[in-house]
Design a protein around this motif. Sequence first.
Motif, PDB file in Angstrom:
ATOM      1  N   THR A 210       0.808  -1.309  -0.067  1.00  0.00           N
ATOM      2  CA  THR A 210       0.086   0.098   0.066  1.00  0.00           C
ATOM      3  C   THR A 210       0.651   1.315  -0.159  1.00  0.00           C
ATOM      4  O   THR A 210       0.649   2.265  -0.708  1.00  0.00           O
ATOM      5  CB  THR A 210      -1.034  -0.025   1.274  1.00  0.00           C
ATOM      6  N   ASN A 244      -9.368   0.794   3.896  1.00  0.00           N
ATOM      7  CA  ASN A 244      -9.562   0.957   2.380  1.00  0.00           C
ATOM      8  C   ASN A 244     -10.556   2.272   2.385  1.00  0.00           C
ATOM      9  O   ASN A 244     -10.331   3.172   1.628  1.00  0.00           O
ATOM     10  CB  ASN A 244     -10.441  -0.029   1.971  1.00  0.00           C
ATOM     11  N   LEU A 266      -6.812  -1.650  -4.088  1.00  0.00           N
ATOM     12  CA  LEU A 266      -7.233  -2.399  -2.577  1.00  0.00           C
ATOM     13  C   LEU A 266      -7.841  -3.698  -2.687  1.00  0.00           C
ATOM     14  O   LEU A 266      -7.524  -4.698  -1.835  1.00  0.00           O
ATOM     15  CB  LEU A 266      -7.767  -1.342  -1.713  1.00  0.00           C
TER      16      LEU A 266
END
Length: 334
Positions: A210, A244, A266
């Motif tokens: 991420t 998220n 995601l």
Amino acid sequence: MTPPAGIQFQPERISYGFIALALVLVGWLDLTVLMLTMLFGYFALEKLAIREQKWLAVFLFVLLLGAAGYGFYSFFHHAVVAVPKIANESIPKILDYAKSKGIELPAPDYDLQSLKQDAVDFVQGKIASVGKYAEVLVRYFVAFLIGVAVSIGLFLNTRVEPEADPETGRDNLYSQTFLEVVARFRTFYQSFKTVMGAQIVISLINALLTAIFLVWNNFPYSPVLAGLTFLFGLLPIVGNLMSNTLIVSVGFTITPEMAFFALIFLVVIHKFEYFLNSKIIGDRIKNPMWLTLLGLLIGEKLMGIPGMILAPVVLHYIKVEASRNRIPAAPAAA
């Protein structure tokens, strides 16, 4: 004094009742921070032990705690500033985008500007209210220090044995029950080690991927978002939804297209986590999603966020203990 006829005191059954009572008392007396600190501390000390050099592991553990404390303080300081800004920038843009697409608000007569302001005020109020709970934070900090001391003490001296009676030795109810209780707690720690060890690895990989995505696409507040992704990742299922939502909201501050692109990324990462779970954890912790969610809900109600962390551990422990006790087959019909 012998027990009445028909009553049998079995040390193993008593030990199950003891650990059940201990878990209830942990929630009732608000000792979850103490318990989690002990478990995480002992887990870290085991990982830091090089060639069974325990004092070296303790020294490294104390250094790691100091570095982690400074890092957490710095991260929290930035998060307190960043999260209200994220809410202030993202929520109005999300609402404006919904209005431009003709998405109706829940209440037709609700003022859009009021909805924006209420949402921003809610987030800012939650951040500002942290200072009101100074007494609670101090109590948790003391529990944290006690948990660290207990974990170090258990690590340096892992031998836990009952005192032998001069006449009966260890062939008595007390000694045998003591050994069974120790066995129950060791099994519980193994469940914690299995569940949280794998969860930490998966959360680290998720946070790293991420972070690369956020930096590559020039997301604002990338360090804070990556750190929150790791912390939220310690909570199964719910943690992914929280991180998220935050990342997609920040994506809206760039462009709506970037928000949808982040959502797709995601979702792909989330599917990749299922693969990691099967490889890192295997079939040992597979529980139905409804059971995990139910455990998280009950854990949060009883112990707050620490209860949500402990819930998968307790579910795994129950599964392990129940799997060890076989039910004798029914006699065949004549």
